[in-house]
Design a protein around this motif. Sequence first.
Motif, short mmCIF file in Angstrom:
data_model
loop_
_atom_site.label_atom_id
_atom_site.label_comp_id
_atom_site.label_asym_id
_atom_site.label_seq_id
_atom_site.Cartn_x
_atom_site.Cartn_y
_atom_site.Cartn_z
N PRO A 199 53.28 74.79 -37.51
CA PRO A 199 52.66 74.49 -38.79
C PRO A 199 53.24 73.26 -39.48
N TRP B 64 55.12 74.04 -44.02
CA TRP B 64 54.78 75.17 -43.16
C TRP B 64 53.54 75.89 -43.67
N TRP C 51 61.47 65.07 -34.06
CA TRP C 51 62.68 65.87 -33.99
C TRP C 51 63.37 66.06 -35.33
N LEU D 12 63.24 69.46 -36.91
CA LEU D 12 63.91 70.47 -36.10
C LEU D 12 65.42 70.40 -36.25
N GLY E 143 50.28 74.03 -43.15
CA GLY E 143 49.91 73.99 -41.74
C GLY E 143 49.52 75.35 -41.20
N ARG F 84 56.97 80.66 -34.23
CA ARG F 84 56.78 79.21 -34.20
C ARG F 84 57.91 78.47 -34.89
N ALA F 85 58.74 79.22 -35.61
CA ALA F 85 59.85 78.58 -36.29
C ALA F 85 61.05 78.42 -35.36
N ALA F 86 60.90 78.88 -34.13
CA ALA F 86 62.02 78.84 -33.21
C ALA F 86 61.79 77.86 -32.06
N VAL F 87 60.80 77.05 -32.17
CA VAL F 87 60.48 76.12 -31.10
C VAL F 87 61.65 75.18 -30.83
N ALA F 88 61.80 74.85 -29.58
CA ALA F 88 62.94 74.01 -29.19
C ALA F 88 62.58 72.54 -29.10
N GLU F 89 61.31 72.26 -29.27
CA GLU F 89 60.90 70.86 -29.29
C GLU F 89 59.64 70.71 -30.12
N PRO F 90 59.35 69.49 -30.52
CA PRO F 90 58.20 69.25 -31.37
C PRO F 90 56.91 69.64 -30.64
N ARG G 179 66.12 72.03 -39.46
CA ARG G 179 66.00 73.47 -39.31
C ARG G 179 67.26 74.07 -38.71
N ASP H 256 58.90 83.47 -38.14
CA ASP H 256 57.75 83.34 -37.26
C ASP H 256 58.26 82.77 -35.93
#
Lengths: 142, 142
Positions: free
Chosen positions: B28, A114, A40, A43, A117, B17-23, A46, B15
């Motif tokens: 990437p 990033w 986490w 995130l 990856g 994928r940059a907006a994911v809410a969890e690991p 971010r 991207d």
Amino acid sequence: MAHQTVRYAPGLPDDSRAAVAEPTPSCPVEITLAALRGRWTTLVVRELLKGEHTFTQLAQALPALSDKVLTDRLAQLADSGVLVRDRRPGWPPRTSYRLTPRGHRLGPVLQALWDWGAAGGDTDWGAAENDSGRGAAEDDSG
Amino acid sequence: MAHQTVRYAPGLPDDSRAAVAEPTPSCPVEITLAALRGRWTTLVVRELLKGEHTFTQLAQALPALSDKVLTDRLAQLADSGVLVRDRRPGWPPRTSYRLTPRGHRLGPVLQALWDWGAAGGDTDWGAAENDSGRGAAEDDSG
DNA sequence: CAGCATCCATTCAGATACTG
DNA sequence: CAGTATCTGAATGGATGCTG
């Protein structure tokens, strides 16, 4: 491509701390990894890169993150000098978190993570026997 | 590819994928952190950045590293496409490890980690309220 | 030489319950 | 609202002993 002759590793500074024989907290790489360690963490950073957040806003942005771990991460990141707490008096209590300049400088670091990856899915890396072709990761993003 | 507009965070690609809410493993950043995860990992990579090594050479370069963990790291890094095993027949068995092109591209990543960690000792980060500087630390002195 | 198998201590994440 | 305290299960690191 000519390989370095007397140099150690390309991309690594010629610093005494680059020659450590075991993981030590004073190694800059370890310092950064310690700041980003744990689930986490990136995130949370971010979210904070987007701007100031309260505890609840962070919890809402990352719904699956428990408040205990969020508290842990926030303390860890504050301890690393990545963010600062801004506690406001009154009721209800409202605490906002924002990145320090140092925290903002994590942007390029996350970008580097990033890029590496993201490059894996496109390029070959199964049949990599020869390392002479040193193509830079030329992702335009950023 | 034209996705220059960074709406969210400075330094982060636009991207999905940059907006994911969890690991999630497909992110990437997570991919890279997974490759570097665990104690000793970056030191093994650092050794390999210097050039090809055998198992014993790595063990000698990092004396406090147990062979079990070294084996773990080597497997993990091979799995991430960072290095390849070159097992030679005959006796005594000799296996050498070398970085893939992808592995070499970890150099800039480690450099970024180094830069951020190294900047902490020099700059202020206690009284950091305002963010203004966004300088990328590109000290490539080594 | 270059590992693998097994066991043990420590760390970590998530859940639950409680508080200024 | 913004946390703290405590507990449990999972993952990790390290030590030891054995093998192709």
